[in-house]
Design a protein around this motif. Structure first.
Motif, short mmCIF file in Angstrom:
data_model
loop_
_atom_site.label_atom_id
_atom_site.label_comp_id
_atom_site.label_asym_id
_atom_site.label_seq_id
_atom_site.Cartn_x
_atom_site.Cartn_y
_atom_site.Cartn_z
N ARG A 12 -4.58 -9.72 2.83
CA ARG A 12 -4.34 -9.14 4.15
C ARG A 12 -5.45 -8.14 4.50
NH1 ARG A 12 1.42 -9.30 2.93
NH2 ARG A 12 2.49 -10.62 4.44
N VAL A 13 -5.83 -7.32 3.52
CA VAL A 13 -6.90 -6.35 3.77
C VAL A 13 -8.19 -7.08 4.14
CG1 VAL A 13 -8.33 -4.55 2.74
CG2 VAL A 13 -5.87 -4.60 2.29
N ARG A 14 -8.48 -8.20 3.47
CA ARG A 14 -9.69 -8.97 3.81
C ARG A 14 -9.61 -9.45 5.26
NH1 ARG A 14 -8.90 -11.68 -1.16
NH2 ARG A 14 -10.19 -10.83 -2.83
N ARG A 15 -8.45 -9.91 5.68
CA ARG A 15 -8.32 -10.40 7.06
C ARG A 15 -8.54 -9.26 8.05
NH1 ARG A 15 -3.88 -13.42 4.91
NH2 ARG A 15 -2.34 -12.11 6.00
N TRP A 16 -8.05 -8.07 7.71
CA TRP A 16 -8.29 -6.92 8.58
C TRP A 16 -9.79 -6.62 8.67
CZ3 TRP A 16 -4.13 -3.37 5.92
CH2 TRP A 16 -2.86 -3.87 6.21
N LEU A 17 -10.46 -6.67 7.52
CA LEU A 17 -11.90 -6.41 7.50
C LEU A 17 -12.67 -7.47 8.28
CD1 LEU A 17 -12.34 -5.34 3.76
CD2 LEU A 17 -12.51 -3.87 5.77
N ASP A 18 -12.11 -8.70 8.33
CA ASP A 18 -12.76 -9.78 9.08
C ASP A 18 -12.43 -9.73 10.57
OD1 ASP A 18 -13.96 -10.77 6.83
OD2 ASP A 18 -12.38 -12.23 6.40
N GLY A 19 -11.60 -8.75 10.99
CA GLY A 19 -11.35 -8.57 12.41
C GLY A 19 -9.95 -8.88 12.88
N GLU A 20 -9.06 -9.30 11.99
CA GLU A 20 -7.68 -9.55 12.40
C GLU A 20 -7.01 -8.23 12.81
OE1 GLU A 20 -3.86 -10.28 9.81
OE2 GLU A 20 -4.88 -12.21 10.08
N GLN A 21 -6.24 -8.28 13.88
CA GLN A 21 -5.59 -7.07 14.39
C GLN A 21 -4.12 -7.05 13.97
OE1 GLN A 21 -7.23 -4.57 16.31
NE2 GLN A 21 -8.95 -5.72 15.49
N PRO A 22 -3.76 -6.21 12.98
CA PRO A 22 -2.36 -6.15 12.57
C PRO A 22 -1.50 -5.49 13.63
CG PRO A 22 -3.60 -4.43 11.47
CD PRO A 22 -4.59 -5.26 12.23
N ARG A 23 -0.20 -5.80 13.62
CA ARG A 23 0.72 -5.22 14.58
C ARG A 23 1.15 -3.84 14.12
NH1 ARG A 23 4.83 -10.27 15.97
NH2 ARG A 23 3.25 -11.69 16.84
N GLU A 24 1.67 -3.07 15.11
CA GLU A 24 2.28 -1.79 14.77
C GLU A 24 3.49 -2.04 13.87
OE1 GLU A 24 1.25 1.12 15.19
OE2 GLU A 24 -0.20 1.06 16.82
N PRO A 25 3.76 -1.10 12.93
CA PRO A 25 3.16 0.23 12.79
C PRO A 25 1.98 0.30 11.84
CG PRO A 25 5.05 0.09 11.37
CD PRO A 25 4.96 -1.24 12.06
N ILE A 26 1.39 -0.85 11.45
CA ILE A 26 0.31 -0.81 10.46
C ILE A 26 -0.88 0.03 10.94
CG2 ILE A 26 -1.41 -2.21 9.24
CD1 ILE A 26 0.75 -4.37 8.97
N PRO A 27 -1.37 -0.13 12.17
CA PRO A 27 -2.50 0.73 12.58
C PRO A 27 -2.18 2.22 12.48
CG PRO A 27 -2.25 -1.11 14.11
CD PRO A 27 -1.05 -1.13 13.21
N ARG A 28 -0.96 2.59 12.87
CA ARG A 28 -0.60 4.01 12.79
C ARG A 28 -0.53 4.47 11.34
NH1 ARG A 28 4.88 7.10 14.94
NH2 ARG A 28 4.23 9.14 14.24
N ILE A 29 0.04 3.64 10.47
CA ILE A 29 0.11 4.01 9.05
C ILE A 29 -1.28 4.19 8.47
CG2 ILE A 29 0.77 3.17 6.76
CD1 ILE A 29 3.17 1.81 8.08
N MET A 30 -2.19 3.27 8.80
CA MET A 30 -3.56 3.37 8.29
C MET A 30 -4.25 4.64 8.80
SD MET A 30 -3.97 0.79 6.30
CE MET A 30 -5.71 0.51 6.15
N SER A 31 -4.04 4.96 10.08
CA SER A 31 -4.61 6.18 10.63
C SER A 31 -4.08 7.41 9.89
CB SER A 31 -4.29 6.27 12.12
OG SER A 31 -4.71 7.51 12.66
#
Length: 449
Positions: A12-31
């Protein structure tokens, strides 16, 4: 962080690094995680988890009028303000809104709110409250409300620069509470406290010269006041936005905002609040050069104030006393004098009213910033009447008060008045002495929030 349904792995982390946009609340958790690790706010945009281009609803004042989103926006904005210096992310990313881009979104304040029950956490990531009961007691609610009163007193005595971050911190804590489950009556009181604190944070930001930050807090405060179903508080917030627009030489916008405030609170505001709204309306008309309408608004402010009943008023309007009424009306006449080309007629109207305001504020140990501002106002009236010696004397007194308060607004007005005195009467000994004192005691330096 309580989001037990979220899990991840290396793919999943690789997909994020390749540009996949995860749904909330993942962006907020990462921030949150990156911010905690690095000790500064790391917005989700900087992680590449959301487009770097923000829509107006995210970056400007056209925000969603809904309780959960309001709480989340205030929580995130106050957190950023607390973690970053005034020259950091907030100052670089905000811009002032004006004209239709400001006024039209504020008109939706009048649309009836959709306040229902609050059976579940209001926003974002559910919070783990541990063993603490998920209910606020009446003494706890009262303490939150009285703390806001205390902050307001500090602002009047000390200016916005000394306690601003304390207010922002308290605001952030209250929005944390709003993310828990509460009965509707308790939630409304929390929204009212949130709106009051956000308005105060906006006013203190305005006082120290953080204009885009102030406007953002005002807008968020208005959203919270709507969720609290408190029309008079919303009108007060709009009046603060109107004052800011007058300060920024946008009287047309100021008038639109104050008329919106008057219309929205016409059946619910106390006589004191109505008097204040008319006084700000007069200031807007004065700066537009509309003489008859300015005179009419001044009279309506005076008439409404005669009907005031102190016991009916909420604390946020307690500043509007006889001294403040005189101050606002005097500044309206003074502003008319400037718009009319330094008219001595309007200056003579301003003189006795401003003099009365100075006298009353001089007897008041709380509203020190207002005292300084009206000493400066009296100095400008003396300059309009071509009495430089008296203007210098008033400005000297203002400097003495200004040294006790942290207000860039006061400092800026003192410098502007002294500059005008030097330009028009630079050969007068008292004016020269004033300029020399100002350079030593109130040099133009960057202040901290």
């Amino acid at each position: 962080m309580g989001a037990h349904h979220i899990s991840t792995d290396t793919s999943r982390v690789r997909r994020w690094l390749d540009g996949e946009q995860p749904r909330e609340p993942i962006p907020r958790i990462m921030s949150e995680l990156f911010s905690e690790r690095f000790g500064c706010v790391v917005p989700v945009e900087d992680l590449g988890l959301r487009s770097a281009h923000q829509s107006p609803s995210e970056s400007g004042v056209d925000l969603p009028w809904a309780g959960p989103q309001t709480v989340q926006l205030i929580n995130e904005f106050s957190r950023s303000d607390l973690m970053l210096g005034r020259r950091g992310f907030l100052g670089a990313s905000l811009a002032l809104s004006a004209g239709p881009a400001l006024v039209e979104p504020m008109q939706r304040w009048l649309v009836p709110p959709s306040l229902g029950g609050f059976p579940t956490p209001a926003v974002g990531v559910p919070r783990d409250t541990g063993n603490r009961p998920n209910r606020l007691s009446e003494p706890e609610l009262q303490l939150l409300e009285t703390t806001t009163v205390m902050f307001r007193t500090w602002d009047s005595q000390c200016g916005g620069g000394l306690r601003r971050k304390a207010v922002v911190g308290q605001l952030h804590e209250v929005t944390d509470l709003l993310q828990e489950s509460h009965p509707e009556a308790v939630a409304k009181r929390l929204y009212r406290v949130t709106g009051d604190l956000a308005a105060l944070a906006g006013w203190m930001s305005y006082d120290v010269g953080l204009q885009p930050t102030a406007q953002k807090y005002f807008v968020l405060a208005l959203h919270a006041a709507k969720e609290a179903a408190d029309r008079p508080l919303g009108a007060f917030i709009l009046s603060s936005m109107s004052r800011q627009m007058i300060h920024l030489n946008r009287p047309d916008d100021a008038l639109e905002l104050i008329h919106l405030a008057q219309y929205g609170s016409r059946d619910s505001a106390t006589a004191t609040t109505q008097a204040m709204l008319h006084a700000v309306e007069a200031r807007a008309y004065a700066n537009m050069g509309q003489v008859s309408k300015c005179h009419r608004a001044v009279r309506m402010a005076e008439d409404s104030f005669t009907d005031a009943r102190k016991g009916e008023d909420p604390d946020w309007i307690s500043f509007f006393n006889e001294a403040e009424l005189n101050a606002e009306n005097a500044h309206s006449y003074r502003d008319l004098a400037y718009v009319a080309g330094r008219s001595s007629t309007y200056a003579s109207l301003a003189h006795p009213v401003m003099e009365r305001a100075v006298e009353l504020f001089g007897q008041d140990s709380v509203h020190q910033r207002a005292y300084a501002l009206n000493l400066i106002g009296m100095a400008t009236v003396h300059l309009l009447e071509r009495n430089p010696e008296q203007a210098a004397d008033m400005t000297h007194k203002a400097i003495s008060v200004a040294r006790k308060v942290r207000s860039e607004r006061v400092n800026t007005r003192i410098r502007k008045t002294a500059d005008t005195a030097m330009r028009d009467f630079g050969d007068i000994a008292e004016v020269i002495d004033l300029s020399e004192r100002l350079a030593v005691e109130l040099p133009e330096v960057a202040e901290t929030a």
